[in-house]
Design an enzyme around this catalytic site. Structure first.
Site, PDB file in Angstrom:
ATOM      1  N   ARG A   1      -6.530   1.864  18.213  1.00 37.87           N
ATOM      2  CA  ARG A   1      -5.653   0.908  17.622  1.00 37.87           C
ATOM      3  C   ARG A   1      -5.645  -0.433  19.314  1.00 37.87           C
ATOM      4  NH1 ARG A   1      -2.460   0.453  11.848  1.00 37.87           N
ATOM      5  NH2 ARG A   1      -4.452   0.819  10.530  1.00 37.87           N
TER       6      ARG A   1
ATOM      7  N   SER B   1       7.507   8.966  11.749  1.00 42.49           N
ATOM      8  CA  SER B   1       7.087   9.051  11.396  1.00 42.49           C
ATOM      9  C   SER B   1       7.187   8.807   9.572  1.00 42.49           C
ATOM     10  CB  SER B   1       6.007  10.331  11.041  1.00 42.49           C
ATOM     11  OG  SER B   1       4.380  10.350  10.559  1.00 42.49           O
TER      12      SER B   1
ATOM     13  N   GLN C   1       4.942   8.973   7.021  1.00 41.45           N
ATOM     14  CA  GLN C   1       4.383   9.885   6.595  1.00 41.45           C
ATOM     15  C   GLN C   1       4.494  11.424   6.338  1.00 41.45           C
ATOM     16  OE1 GLN C   1       0.087   8.896   7.647  1.00 41.45           O
ATOM     17  NE2 GLN C   1       0.164   6.858   6.804  1.00 41.45           N
TER      18      GLN C   1
ATOM     19  N   ASP D   1       2.358  -1.269  11.890  1.00 36.67           N
ATOM     20  CA  ASP D   1       0.890  -1.810  11.213  1.00 36.67           C
ATOM     21  C   ASP D   1       0.207  -3.260  11.331  1.00 36.67           C
ATOM     22  OD1 ASP D   1       0.507   0.929  10.609  1.00 36.67           O
ATOM     23  OD2 ASP D   1       0.957   0.618   8.447  1.00 36.67           O
TER      24      ASP D   1
ATOM     25  N   LYS E   1       0.864  -1.481   0.595  1.00 34.99           N
ATOM     26  CA  LYS E   1      -0.177  -0.069  -0.133  1.00 34.99           C
ATOM     27  C   LYS E   1       0.938   1.385   0.358  1.00 34.99           C
ATOM     28  CE  LYS E   1      -2.604   1.178   4.320  1.00 34.99           C
ATOM     29  NZ  LYS E   1      -2.562   2.091   4.398  1.00 34.99           N
TER      30      LYS E   1
HETATM   31  O1  SPQ Z   1      -2.363   5.620   5.437  1.00 33.22           O
HETATM   32  P1  SPQ Z   1      -2.890   5.030   6.514  1.00 33.22           P
HETATM   33  O2  SPQ Z   1      -4.476   5.125   7.248  1.00 33.22           O
HETATM   34  O3  SPQ Z   1      -2.231   6.314   8.004  1.00 33.22           O
HETATM   35  O4  SPQ Z   1      -2.799   3.695   7.197  1.00 33.22           O
HETATM   36  C1  SPQ Z   1      -1.751   2.968   7.721  1.00 33.22           C
HETATM   37  C2  SPQ Z   1      -1.964   1.740   8.177  1.00 33.22           C
HETATM   38  O5  SPQ Z   1      -2.621   1.315   8.923  1.00 33.22           O
HETATM   39  O6  SPQ Z   1      -1.956   1.100   6.184  1.00 33.22           O
HETATM   40  C3  SPQ Z   1      -2.214   3.452   9.261  1.00 33.22           C
HETATM   41  F1  SPQ Z   1      -2.855   3.753   9.811  1.00 33.22           F
HETATM   42  O7  SPQ Z   1      -0.392   2.649   7.632  1.00 33.22           O
HETATM   43  C4  SPQ Z   1       0.766   3.757   8.103  1.00 33.22           C
HETATM   44  C5  SPQ Z   1       2.267   3.868   9.158  1.00 33.22           C
HETATM   45  O8  SPQ Z   1       1.225   3.718   9.997  1.00 33.22           O
HETATM   46  C6  SPQ Z   1       0.714   4.338   6.392  1.00 33.22           C
HETATM   47  C7  SPQ Z   1       2.830   4.908   6.868  1.00 33.22           C
HETATM   48  C8  SPQ Z   1       2.862   5.486   4.867  1.00 33.22           C
HETATM   49  O9  SPQ Z   1       3.032   4.477   4.411  1.00 33.22           O
HETATM   50  O10 SPQ Z   1       3.725   6.151   4.136  1.00 33.22           O
HETATM   51  C9  SPQ Z   1       3.157   4.672   7.653  1.00 33.22           C
HETATM   52  C10 SPQ Z   1       3.009   4.617   8.885  1.00 33.22           C
HETATM   53  O11 SPQ Z   1       2.539   5.434   9.904  1.00 33.22           O
HETATM   54  P2  SPQ Z   1       3.483   6.988  10.465  1.00 33.22           P
HETATM   55  O12 SPQ Z   1       2.154   7.672  10.973  1.00 33.22           O
HETATM   56  O13 SPQ Z   1       3.697   5.859  11.048  1.00 33.22           O
HETATM   57  O14 SPQ Z   1       3.500   7.231   9.029  1.00 33.22           O
END
Ligand code: SPQ
Length: 435
Positions: free
Chosen positions: A348, A169, A171, A317, A24
């Site tokens: 969660r 993170s 993201q 995750d 994903k």
């Molecule tokens: O996209 P979304 O909803 O945030 O998805 C999740 C998941 O479980 O599929 C978290 F709810 O994954 C994130 C992950 O936790 C996907 C991600 C990425 O693609 O960069 C990074 C992680 O989040 P973060 O907040 O740690 O950067």
């Protein structure tokens, strides 16, 4: 009326081989970078789950041509500088990755747009991305607090920053790197622990130069990207559900083909090994870009362990399914340093604790994790997904070790990351021959 799905098995074993759908995180980034870049990008192995389809729709509204045929995608983009101002809102659905990364991308573009999401996404914090972007000169406005969607972004000329991230993170890191790509000067991002690095790897694949040094990434602004070919490996976060099933059910063994093995995502393999499961990497491929391979997971006696510190971002995750696994292990499993779980599609920590406790598991929620005592037999019963795919899949896997059927409330969210999950579940489950 909310849909319910009943999942029930009689003394099952899980056996066979499976090719889980595309990753994903990588699928989102392939669409994003293919749209930022000028020219053609071909993607193979794309995840046609709900979240990634939202990302495609957003770029179509920005004037990028995206044709999809199953898991093959062809992008033809004029490049970020020539996107058109959208006439409608950009809807990110349930996808935190879409929303947060788009904030970074749109901030340095030439268009004005409004980003929206569903009820769950509209409650997830955006300030963690907005604060550094605003210090780069981004114009992002929303409600009084400015922390939640909907948000309006007026594309602006940005300046590079040197930013120390308060939470590990991917993201946040990715949003800043995307903004930095279109900013004046250098952007530096410093992480406390390394989070998934798909953005860094793919930026390089699209021709960008960046420097990685431990937990620090540097990118020079003003680099133009050109379209390329991207192959998306299977998602280890999806495989994790069947890895856990194979590990906890006696006589089980599953082979995972073409599964992503990026070291910033393989914490689940380390945890399975530490708990005592048999895990073998049968093939390891990939030099540039992403690693992938063939992995075998087989049952063995499991023991509780502590999971904390730098490993957490590499399995964030997977923690719901690890919690279920821990209910079948002997001793105490302690999960710490995972407060981030509270701001995912749902809280969660609360969801896992409540739903597993209903089945008779001994799970205690802490501020930043959970403490699980095992092994405990699990009863059947009703389990809520909270509209969160990872909780929905945890509930379905719980049915493999529960004595009665599990009735999953709102299972449709599973299509967010694993549209053919139930097909794979029924293919892998076999009835145990009478002993
Ligand atoms: O996209 P979304 O909803 O945030 O998805 C999740 C998941 O479980 O599929 C978290 F709810 O994954 C994130 C992950 O936790 C996907 C991600 C990425 O693609 O960069 C990074 C992680 O989040 P973060 O907040 O740690 O950067």
């Amino acid at each position: 009326m909310v849909e319910t799905k009943t999942v029930t098995f009689n003394k099952p074993i899980v056996k066979g081989s499976v090719k889980v759908p595309g990753d994903k995180s990588i699928s989102h980034r392939a669409i994003m970078l293919g749209s930022i870049a000028e020219g053609r990008t071909r993607i193979k192995g794309f995840l046609d789950g709900d979240d990634c389809l939202r990302t495609i729709e957003i770029f179509k509204r920005l004037g990028v041509s995206i044709e999809r045929s199953g898991t093959d995608v062809l992008i033809t983009s004029p490049g970020i500088k020539k996107w058109v101002t959208p006439t409608e809102e950009l809807y990110a659905g349930n996808s935190g990755t879409t929303a947060r990364l788009m904030l970074g991308i749109l901030s340095g573009s030439a268009v004005t747009s409004t980003l929206t999401g569903d009820a769950s996404l509209s409650k997830r914090p955006m300030k963690r991305v907005i604060t550094p972007l605003q210090s780069m000169g981004a114009s992002i406005s929303g409600d009084e607090e400015g922390d939640f969607l909907p948000l309006t972004i007026v594309g602006s000329m940005l300046e590079g920053i040197d930013y120390k991230m308060p939470v590990a993170s991917a993201q946040v890191k990715s949003a800043i790197l995307f903004a930095g790509l279109n900013a004046k000067g250098e952007t530096v991002v410093r992480e406390s622990a390394v989070s998934r690095d798909h953005t860094e790897r793919m930026l390089q694949q699209f021709g960008a130069e960046l420097l990685k040094d431990g937990n620090t990434v540097r990118i020079q602004g003003g680099q133009a990207l050109s379209g390329t070919d991207v192959i998306v490996p299977g998602d280890i976060s999806s495989a994790a559900f069947f890895m856990a099933a194979a590990a906890m059910i006696k006589d089980s063994e599953v082979i995972f083909r073409n599964v992503g093995l990026n070291p910033t995502r393989t914490g689940i393999i380390e945890v399975l090994r530490q708990m005592g499961a048999e895990v073998e990497i049968l093939e390891h491929n990939g030099e540039k870009g992403e690693y992938y391979g063939v992995v075998k997971v087989a049952h063995s006696r499991l023991e509780g362990i502590e999971i904390s510190g730098d490993i957490i971002p590499t399995l964030i995750d997977e923690l719901p399914i690890i919690a279920l696994l821990a209910t079948q292990a002997t001793g105490t499993t302690v999960i710490k340093d995972a407060a981030e779980l509270r701001v995912k599609e749902t809280d969660r920590i609360a969801a896992v604790t409540d739903e597993l406790t209903k089945l008779g598991a001994k799970v205690e929620a802490t501020e930043d994790g959970m403490i699980i005592e095992g092994p405990t037999p699990l009863l059947g019963g009703e389990m809520k997904s909270y509209g969160d795919h990872r909780i929905g899949m945890m509930a379905a896997i719980a049915a493999l070790v529960s004595v009665g059927p599990i009735h999953i409330e709102d299972p449709s969210c599973i299509a967010i990351s694993y549209p053919n999950f139930f097909d794979h579940l029924s293919q892998l489950v076999q009835a145990r021959s009478e002993e």
